[in-house]
Design an enzyme around this catalytic site. Structure first.
Site, short mmCIF file in Angstrom:
data_model
loop_
_atom_site.label_atom_id
_atom_site.label_comp_id
_atom_site.label_asym_id
_atom_site.label_seq_id
_atom_site.Cartn_x
_atom_site.Cartn_y
_atom_site.Cartn_z
N TRP A 85 0.89 -1.19 0.35
CA TRP A 85 -0.05 0.03 0.03
C TRP A 85 0.80 0.98 0.03
O TRP A 85 0.30 2.36 -0.34
CB TRP A 85 -1.21 -0.28 1.33
CG TRP A 85 0.00 -0.36 2.93
CD1 TRP A 85 0.48 -0.35 3.05
CD2 TRP A 85 -0.07 -1.48 2.74
NE1 TRP A 85 1.14 -0.33 4.77
CE2 TRP A 85 0.21 -2.08 4.50
CE3 TRP A 85 -0.82 -3.21 2.54
CZ2 TRP A 85 0.25 -2.74 4.77
CZ3 TRP A 85 -0.49 -4.24 3.49
CH2 TRP A 85 0.23 -4.51 4.55
N GLU A 98 -5.69 1.33 5.80
CA GLU A 98 -5.58 1.31 7.31
C GLU A 98 -6.78 0.47 7.01
O GLU A 98 -6.56 0.19 8.74
CB GLU A 98 -5.80 2.66 6.88
CG GLU A 98 -4.74 3.72 6.85
CD GLU A 98 -3.77 3.53 7.59
OE1 GLU A 98 -3.80 3.22 9.18
OE2 GLU A 98 -2.50 3.48 7.22
N GLN A 103 -6.72 -3.39 13.91
CA GLN A 103 -5.97 -5.11 15.49
C GLN A 103 -5.70 -6.14 14.10
O GLN A 103 -6.39 -7.47 14.71
CB GLN A 103 -7.65 -5.00 15.19
CG GLN A 103 -8.31 -3.87 16.04
CD GLN A 103 -8.01 -4.09 16.98
OE1 GLN A 103 -7.81 -5.30 17.96
NE2 GLN A 103 -7.72 -2.81 17.76
N LEU A 141 -9.83 -11.89 7.90
CA LEU A 141 -9.76 -10.69 8.80
C LEU A 141 -10.20 -10.56 9.81
O LEU A 141 -9.73 -10.09 10.65
CB LEU A 141 -9.75 -9.90 7.89
CG LEU A 141 -8.75 -9.36 6.39
CD1 LEU A 141 -9.10 -8.07 5.77
CD2 LEU A 141 -7.32 -9.73 7.28
N GLY A 142 -11.55 -11.04 10.63
CA GLY A 142 -12.52 -10.51 11.50
C GLY A 142 -12.55 -9.47 11.68
O GLY A 142 -12.96 -8.70 10.26
N TYR A 143 -13.10 -8.32 12.99
CA TYR A 143 -13.95 -6.97 12.72
C TYR A 143 -14.71 -7.23 11.34
O TYR A 143 -13.71 -6.00 11.59
CB TYR A 143 -13.16 -6.59 13.09
CG TYR A 143 -11.97 -7.03 14.98
CD1 TYR A 143 -13.04 -6.62 15.60
CD2 TYR A 143 -11.06 -8.21 14.15
CE1 TYR A 143 -11.93 -7.01 16.61
CE2 TYR A 143 -10.30 -8.21 15.06
CZ TYR A 143 -10.71 -7.43 17.11
OH TYR A 143 -10.08 -8.01 18.13
N TYR A 181 -8.20 8.08 13.26
CA TYR A 181 -6.85 8.22 13.31
C TYR A 181 -6.99 7.61 11.65
O TYR A 181 -5.89 7.86 10.43
CB TYR A 181 -6.74 6.44 13.58
CG TYR A 181 -5.48 5.77 13.00
CD1 TYR A 181 -3.94 6.38 13.47
CD2 TYR A 181 -5.91 4.96 12.02
CE1 TYR A 181 -3.29 5.78 12.16
CE2 TYR A 181 -4.98 3.91 11.99
CZ TYR A 181 -3.24 4.79 11.53
OH TYR A 181 -2.49 4.58 10.63
N ASP A 199 -2.57 6.02 16.45
CA ASP A 199 -3.43 4.85 16.46
C ASP A 199 -2.49 4.44 17.60
O ASP A 199 -1.99 5.02 18.61
CB ASP A 199 -2.66 4.17 15.35
CG ASP A 199 -1.75 3.71 15.08
OD1 ASP A 199 -0.89 4.08 15.70
OD2 ASP A 199 -1.17 2.99 14.50
N CYS A 253 9.70 0.69 19.38
CA CYS A 253 8.72 0.53 20.19
C CYS A 253 7.78 -0.47 20.07
O CYS A 253 6.83 -0.36 20.59
CB CYS A 253 9.03 2.27 20.79
SG CYS A 253 8.35 2.77 21.78
N CYS A 270 13.87 10.45 24.83
CA CYS A 270 12.58 9.25 25.27
C CYS A 270 12.85 9.83 26.43
O CYS A 270 14.26 8.85 27.51
CB CYS A 270 12.54 8.36 24.53
SG CYS A 270 11.57 6.96 25.40
N SER A 360 -13.32 -10.67 20.75
CA SER A 360 -12.99 -9.69 22.14
C SER A 360 -12.96 -9.58 23.47
O SER A 360 -11.79 -9.17 24.03
CB SER A 360 -12.65 -8.16 21.33
OG SER A 360 -14.62 -8.01 21.19
#
Length: 407
Positions: A85, A98, A103, A141-143, A181, A199, A253, A270, A360
């Site tokens: 992408w 996006e 998730q 992919l779920g959701y 987001y 995000d 991170c 930081c 979830s």
């Protein structure tokens, strides 16, 4: 209040202030010319820039975030992963990626993205796709509400904007399934608009940079960070800035395990690293314990056909197909009455391995059976060809362990 730079960048005469050449003109990339006296590319030097603070006079939050712009952009220029992408960041492609990435791991999304774009290459195709076909493309992919909202938003874009994604952040926010987001990501990456895209990765990085103990699951914390970044982000490098922050959160991170601070271009800025707080920050409310549900799943099989049914239009896995299942663990003697079979028609019962699927808010703990039978399929189930489960009917991953046993 005095600040100074340390390391190779300091030796090259680089100050803590942005230079006009860093914008990179229309390319959106930092300059690659050599720094004075060193012969090293400027982006390499800026990526190793360290900001020292006077004892007792720390940077204010806005100053700290502004100071991270140059090393962040330089790091992203040389460390950005090659992702499908990113190769052609057209608005539609950015939007689809996006939504898929919410998730969901990057590596899991890649094949789905390619397949989805091949079949639904633009807003018009997405707006008119049949629901079952859309769910089949999304299967795994779920959701699934993400896919439903994609189609709803595509219909709005097709009708109100001539099939072209709007570039305005506020307008994007009004589309179904698009929050702050996603609107920020589309506006900045596809259109270069200077708006933040915050995000979970960004919340974690900024919390650690500022040593913030605000709960990152609270909307007030997200709004606070969005406001800070809107003031401090580079206005002409929004795409690389937002993607760079997200990238650092994804690969340096990191959300699980120890952060790789030695690889981070923001290490010297930081506060969590400086104060030994990376194990405590970010702060987030502990997740509620998931409810456990026990279920019995049955593969009703007759020759080349199996039984499936469509779930209701609301609730968990709405409008998707499922294998026959009931609440509770059943013994084989109870299968006939529970699944609408005549006991005399059952030819064979084969116990199947137990399986588990995590949503979830709930966990399904399943035991399964394969039931070979004669006669008519029970009225509440559709008799479908086994091969059509691969190509026609969207069966969610909750049943993946049993779907793969259908042969």
């Amino acid at each position: 209040m005095c600040r100074r730079a340390e390391g190779d960048a300091a030796a090259a005469g680089v100050s803590g202030k942005p230079e006009t050449g860093m914008a990179g003109g229309m390319s959106g990339k930092p300059e690659t010319s050599a720094g004075p006296e060193t012969g090293f590319p400027a982006r390499t030097l800026y990526g190793r820039l360290k900001v020292l603070e006077e004892p007792g006079a720390p940077l204010e939050p806005e100053q700290r975030l502004k100071a991270m712009n140059r090393p962040l952009l330089a790091w992203y220029e040389t460390h950005a992963r090659v992702l499908p992408w990113r190769e052609d960041p057209q608005p539609y492609r950015v939007w689809i990626s996006e939504i898929m990435l919410q998730q969901t791991r990057v590596e899991a999304v890649k094949p789905y993205f390619e397949r989805f774009l091949k079949e639904l290459p633009d807003v018009a195709a997405l707006a008119r796709v049949e629901d079952d076909r859309l769910m089949k493309l999304w299967e795994g992919l779920g959701y699934y509400n993400r896919a439903r909202n994609l189609k709803k938003a595509a219909a709005v874009v097709a009708e109100n904007y001539g099939g072209r994604m709007p570039s305005d952040y506020g307008t994007l926010l009004k589309l179904p399934g698009i929050g702050t987001y996603t609107a920020g990501a589309i506006a900045s990456i596809a259109f270069g608009q200077p708006v933040p895209a915050v995000d979970g990765n960004v919340l974690r990085v900024i919390s650690r940079v500022l040593a913030s103990r605000e709960d990152i699951l609270k909307q007030s914390t997200k709004r606070w960070m969005e406001a800070l970044l809107a003031k401090t982000m580079p206005q002409d490098q929004a795409s690389h800035f937002n993607q760079g922050l997200i990238e650092i959160g994804a690969v340096v991170c990191v959300p699980a395990g120890s952060p790789r601070c030695g690889e981070c271009p923001l290490e010297s800025l930081c506060l969590a690293k400086r104060e030994g707080l990376t194990g405590e920050i970010p702060v987030k409310t502990p997740a509620k314990k998931r409810r456990r549900e026990e279920r019995t799943v049955c593969i009703l099989e007759q020759g080349s056909r199996v039984g499936i049914r469509k779930r209701g239009s609301s609730g968990l896995l709405a409008d998707l197909y499922e294998l026959p299942n009931v609440e509770g663990y059943l013994e084989s003697e109870a299968l006939a009455s529970s699944f609408g079979l005549e006991p005399g028609n059952i030819l064979q019962v084969e116990p199947l391995p137990e399986a588990r699927h995590i949503f979830s808010h709930v966990e399904w703990h399943m035991k399964g059976y394969r039931v070979l039978f004669a006669g008519e399929f029970p009225r509440e189930y559709m008799a479908v060809e086994k091969g059509d489960l691969q190509t026609v009917y969207p069966l969610p991953n909750a049943f993946a362990a049993y779907r793969k046993l259908i042969r």
